[in-house]
Design a protein around this motif. Structure first.
Motif, PDB file in Angstrom:
ATOM      1  N   PHE A 189       2.998  -4.437   3.429  1.00 26.93           N
ATOM      2  CA  PHE A 189       3.944  -3.329   3.514  1.00 26.93           C
ATOM      3  C   PHE A 189       3.175  -2.044   3.238  1.00 26.93           C
ATOM      4  N   ILE A 190       3.193  -1.126   4.188  1.00 26.97           N
ATOM      5  CA  ILE A 190       2.636   0.203   3.986  1.00 26.97           C
ATOM      6  C   ILE A 190       3.812   1.170   3.915  1.00 26.97           C
ATOM      7  N   THR A 191       3.930   1.877   2.819  1.00 27.31           N
ATOM      8  CA  THR A 191       5.049   2.800   2.653  1.00 27.31           C
ATOM      9  C   THR A 191       4.545   4.129   2.105  1.00 27.31           C
ATOM     10  N   VAL A 192       5.449   5.094   2.004  1.00 26.35           N
ATOM     11  CA  VAL A 192       5.163   6.411   1.438  1.00 26.35           C
ATOM     12  C   VAL A 192       6.110   6.623   0.270  1.00 26.35           C
ATOM     13  N   ASP A 193       5.599   7.124  -0.839  1.00 25.63           N
ATOM     14  CA  ASP A 193       6.437   7.221  -2.036  1.00 25.63           C
ATOM     15  C   ASP A 193       7.610   8.166  -1.854  1.00 25.63           C
ATOM     16  N   GLU A 194       7.402   9.332  -1.210  1.00 18.64           N
ATOM     17  CA  GLU A 194       8.475  10.300  -0.994  1.00 18.64           C
ATOM     18  C   GLU A 194       8.121  11.177   0.191  1.00 18.64           C
ATOM     19  N   GLY A 195       9.143  11.748   0.801  1.00 20.48           N
ATOM     20  CA  GLY A 195       8.925  12.654   1.914  1.00 20.48           C
ATOM     21  C   GLY A 195       8.956  14.099   1.459  1.00 20.48           C
ATOM     22  N   SER A 196       9.021  14.997   2.421  1.00 18.92           N
ATOM     23  CA  SER A 196       9.047  16.424   2.106  1.00 18.92           C
ATOM     24  C   SER A 196      10.459  16.979   2.102  1.00 18.92           C
ATOM     25  N   SER A 197      11.455  16.128   2.372  1.00 21.73           N
ATOM     26  CA  SER A 197      12.850  16.574   2.347  1.00 21.73           C
ATOM     27  C   SER A 197      13.580  15.861   1.210  1.00 21.73           C
TER      28      SER A 197
ATOM     29  N   ILE B   5       0.870  -1.178   0.000  1.00 23.07           N
ATOM     30  CA  ILE B   5       0.000   0.000   0.000  1.00 23.07           C
ATOM     31  C   ILE B   5       0.907   1.228   0.000  1.00 23.07           C
ATOM     32  N   VAL B   6       0.748   2.079  -0.990  1.00 17.53           N
ATOM     33  CA  VAL B   6       1.634   3.236  -1.129  1.00 17.53           C
ATOM     34  C   VAL B   6       0.859   4.526  -0.864  1.00 17.53           C
ATOM     35  N   MET B   7       1.308   5.252   0.155  1.00 12.01           N
ATOM     36  CA  MET B   7       0.736   6.555   0.484  1.00 12.01           C
ATOM     37  C   MET B   7       1.640   7.647  -0.107  1.00 12.01           C
TER      38      MET B   7
ATOM     39  N   GLY C  32      13.805  11.729   0.849  1.00 15.44           N
ATOM     40  CA  GLY C  32      13.266  11.986   2.176  1.00 15.44           C
ATOM     41  C   GLY C  32      13.118  10.737   3.023  1.00 15.44           C
ATOM     42  N   HIS C  33      13.019  10.957   4.324  1.00 13.62           N
ATOM     43  CA  HIS C  33      12.845   9.901   5.322  1.00 13.62           C
ATOM     44  C   HIS C  33      11.356   9.582   5.422  1.00 13.62           C
ATOM     45  N   VAL C  34      10.958   8.368   5.096  1.00 16.92           N
ATOM     46  CA  VAL C  34       9.536   8.034   5.030  1.00 16.92           C
ATOM     47  C   VAL C  34       9.206   6.833   5.920  1.00 16.92           C
ATOM     48  N   VAL C  35       7.947   6.767   6.291  1.00 13.62           N
ATOM     49  CA  VAL C  35       7.442   5.663   7.109  1.00 13.62           C
ATOM     50  C   VAL C  35       7.242   4.427   6.248  1.00 13.62           C
ATOM     51  N   THR C  36       7.701   3.279   6.735  1.00 14.94           N
ATOM     52  CA  THR C  36       7.382   1.989   6.119  1.00 14.94           C
ATOM     53  C   THR C  36       7.089   1.001   7.236  1.00 14.94           C
ATOM     54  N   ILE C  37       5.916   0.383   7.163  1.00 10.18           N
ATOM     55  CA  ILE C  37       5.437  -0.534   8.204  1.00 10.18           C
ATOM     56  C   ILE C  37       5.314  -1.933   7.609  1.00 10.18           C
ATOM     57  N   ALA C  38       5.735  -2.937   8.357  1.00 10.39           N
ATOM     58  CA  ALA C  38       5.569  -4.338   7.962  1.00 10.39           C
ATOM     59  C   ALA C  38       4.587  -5.004   8.925  1.00 10.39           C
ATOM     60  N   ILE C  39       3.581  -5.666   8.376  1.00  5.07           N
ATOM     61  CA  ILE C  39       2.526  -6.296   9.177  1.00  5.07           C
ATOM     62  C   ILE C  39       2.454  -7.767   8.801  1.00  5.07           C
ATOM     63  N   THR C  40       2.679  -8.648   9.753  1.00  2.00           N
ATOM     64  CA  THR C  40       2.508 -10.086   9.560  1.00  2.00           C
ATOM     65  C   THR C  40       1.757 -10.647  10.769  1.00  2.00           C
ATOM     66  N   PRO C  41       1.181 -11.836  10.646  1.00  6.44           N
ATOM     67  CA  PRO C  41       0.435 -12.398  11.781  1.00  6.44           C
ATOM     68  C   PRO C  41       1.291 -12.593  13.028  1.00  6.44           C
ATOM     69  N   ASN C  42       2.587 -12.858  12.842  1.00  8.34           N
ATOM     70  CA  ASN C  42       3.447 -13.179  13.988  1.00  8.34           C
ATOM     71  C   ASN C  42       4.483 -12.104  14.279  1.00  8.34           C
ATOM     72  N   MET C  43       4.264 -10.889  13.784  1.00  4.22           N
ATOM     73  CA  MET C  43       5.232  -9.815  13.983  1.00  4.22           C
ATOM     74  C   MET C  43       5.375  -9.487  15.470  1.00  4.22           C
ATOM     75  N   THR C  44       6.599  -9.255  15.913  1.00  2.73           N
ATOM     76  CA  THR C  44       6.853  -8.807  17.275  1.00  2.73           C
ATOM     77  C   THR C  44       6.293  -7.400  17.439  1.00  2.73           C
ATOM     78  N   ALA C  45       5.390  -7.219  18.373  1.00  2.00           N
ATOM     79  CA  ALA C  45       4.727  -5.928  18.542  1.00  2.00           C
ATOM     80  C   ALA C  45       5.744  -4.826  18.823  1.00  2.00           C
TER      81      ALA C  45
END
Length: 579
Positions: free
Chosen positions: A513-521, A327-329, A527-540
């Motif tokens: 995977f949720i990521t952002v295409d580009e930051g504001s810097s 998913i790309v924001m 730029g430094h962007v958020v990327t999140i990984a989600i799996t059923p067994n991911m360590t919280a």
């Protein structure tokens, strides 16, 4: 799209308002506050509106409404490029940017809008607020890797927060009832030599105090017996921008004579990150190109053909995922999302799953990032135009491996639509918004656009099915991806979509995977962007601190499925999460 925080274009603008009627807001600690409007200065074309006053390190909103529909222009602060903005069909725009921490309290900053040729369109000023009496004391010179004492005075009673060097969170502090503290801080060995910036921020990521620190290999290290505190992972100081190539902000003759757009030496922004290359990439001034009048494709860039990469063995450290969801924001810096009150759902995902704390976009504007994350290179694309590329790509790889793929493009009209954009429609979850081709990488590859069966895998979001394909590439519309909408719009979109995935039986042995295409810097290119990984067994709450990019995400997917590593994916780091 521009390298900017998301313009809030989803607001309904009253046609009955005067031509320059604008709403002004300043964003601080995730709360929108009404602010006095600064005096408007014009330069023959239009006018800018901004808060009359702002704090160093705060995020403000600048608005205007004179721009031709679809026109992309650039915004500068004290002569340095901070972002680009795209005008809506009404000619209005709204864009956020962060005042550098280095802005001198009590000084006047100048905000200007320029076209892509560097011509001044409009300019205005704002006052930099005098900060609290809080101060930081550090040694005159420090060595990389040394442990130093950092002292604070004038802080609020028992105030807590964290210390950063060039935006990288190093350690926490807690002031005494009298507002004092002294803590040991270990200077990262990778800190660049020369003058760097050390800052104190509170738990809401607001700047409290800042100072300069000189890092030199010749400084005498003074180790202490105090154990080095554990580094905290929090939102970083927002990095400052790089000056726009060939453009200065010296005001035109119509500008207020007393103001000047030449940045003072003390206002030079400091880049963030410790694992970033030291060379700051030159920012690309444009984001969204002038709208294409017809659907005729622009000339296809001719990348140098590369040998066909050999298949790789699936990594033993990575599962053979049943499904991969990407998913790309859009257009938000890491520090604008992590810890933001505007993004409660996204931050709940960060707390419950995994976050890459050192993930960077490839460049600016949007399209090169989408092409990079699906082909291993930008393929000569440097703008948001219409391209037809013969490059190998992830979608073709997935199909060749016997797996299936879908590209869910919110607002897409179907039937292998090749146009640059479509009108705003309601499609699936979130708010109505427009589809744009530049956010749909699949249509840019001739192996897909030239094949009716492959092209049928691109569809709108209304029929989203988490079990429909092994790879599902999801792009929200221009409002829900935060490009023209707010951070809250993006948060609400994900809050409605992600549970459909993680609540499905297809989520077993899968990753989102949720990521952002580009930051504001321009840090590390995009730029430094958020990327999140989600799996059923991911360590919280897991934090992956490796130096990653969109090429890393591509590599991780290819390794998990034993696919050839395309282009720059071969040299990127695999994203190290406990999948």
């Amino acid at each position: 799209m521009s390298a900017s925080a998301a313009p809030q274009s989803n607001h309904s603008w009253s046609r009955a308002r005067p031509p320059l009627g604008l709403r002004i807001a300043a964003i601080a600690a995730g709360v929108i506050l009404a602010m006095p409007v600064a005096a408007v200065a014009t330069a023959g074309t239009g006018a800018l509106h901004a808060p009359a006053q702002a704090d160093p390190g705060s995020t403000i909103m600048v608005t205007g409404d004179w721009v031709a529909a679809g026109q992309t222009d650039n915004l500068t602060y004290d002569g340095a490029l901070v972002t680009s903005f795209l005008a809506l069909t009404s000619g209005r725009f709204a864009v956020q940017f962060t005042i550098p921490d280095s802005a001198e309290p009590g000084s006047t900053g100048r905000i200007s809008a320029r076209d892509n040729a560097g011509n001044l369109l409009a300019t205005t000023t704002l006052s930099i607020s005098s900060t609290t009496a809080a101060t930081l004391s550090v040694p005159a010179e420090v060595a990389p890797g040394s442990t130093i004492a950092v002292s604070g005075a004038g802080f609020a009673a028992s105030q807590q927060g964290y210390l950063t060097i060039n935006g990288l969170a190093i350690t926490t502090f807690a002031a005494s009832p009298d507002g004092f503290f002294s803590v040991p801080l270990t200077v990262p060995g990778t800190t660049r030599l020369g003058v760097d910036r050390l800052s104190a921020r509170d738990g809401a990521d607001q700047l409290i105090a800042t100072t300069l620190i000189t890092v030199s290999p010749d400084a005498v290290a003074t180790p202490t017996d105090v154990p080095t505190p554990t580094a905290v992972v929090v939102a970083t100081d927002t990095p400052g921008p790089t000056s726009a190539p060939g453009a200065t902000d010296t005001p035109a003759a119509t500008d207020t004579p007393a103001a000047t757009d030449t940045p003072a030496a003390t206002d030079t922004p400091v880049a963030t990150g410790t694992s970033a290359p030291t060379d700051t990439p030159v920012p690309v001034a444009t984001d969204t190109p002038t709208p294409v009048a017809t659907d005729a494709p622009a000339p296809t860039p001719a990348p140098t053909p590369a040998p066909t990469p050999a298949p790789t063995a699936p990594s033993a450290a990575l599962p053979n995922f049943s499904h991969v969801y990407v998913i790309v924001m859009e257009n938000q810096e890491y520090s604008s999302i992590v810890g933001s009150a505007q993004a409660p759902y996204i931050n709940s995902l960060i707390a419950s799953y995994g976050l890459a704390t050192n993930f960077y976009a490839v460049g600016h504007p949007s399209e090169p990032n989408y092409i990079a994350m699906t082909s291993g290179g930008t393929q000569g694309v440097t703008d948001d135009g219409v391209y037809n590329l013969g490059a190998d790509n992830l979608f073709a790889q997935v199909a060749a491996s016997g797996r299936s793929w879908r590209a869910y493009q919110q607002g897409y009209s179907g039937n292998c639509f090749a146009g640059a954009s479509s009108g705003a429609v309601a499609d699936g979850v979130g708010k109505p918004g427009a589809y744009v081709r530049k956010h749909n990488p699949a249509i840019s590859y001739t192996s897909i656009s030239g094949n009716a069966a492959s092209c049928a895998n691109i569809t709108n979001l209304a029929g989203f099915d988490p079990a429909a394909a092994n790879l599902e590439f999801i792009t929200p519309n221009l409002v829900n991806d935060m490009h023209d909408g707010t951070i809250a719009d993006g948060d609400n979109f994900l809050k409605a979509l992600v549970p459909q995935i993680i609540g499905s039986s297809a989520f077993t042995n899968s990753v989102v995977f949720i990521t952002v295409d580009e930051g504001s810097s321009n840090v590390n290119g995009g730029g430094h962007v958020v990327t999140i990984a989600i799996t059923p067994n991911m360590t919280a709450g897991y934090k992956a601190s490796g130096s990653y990019s969109h090429y890393s995400m591509l590599r991780t997917i290819e390794q998990a499925w034993g696919l050839p590593l395309l282009g720059n994916a071969a040299s990127a780091q695999t994203m190290g999460f406990p999948y």
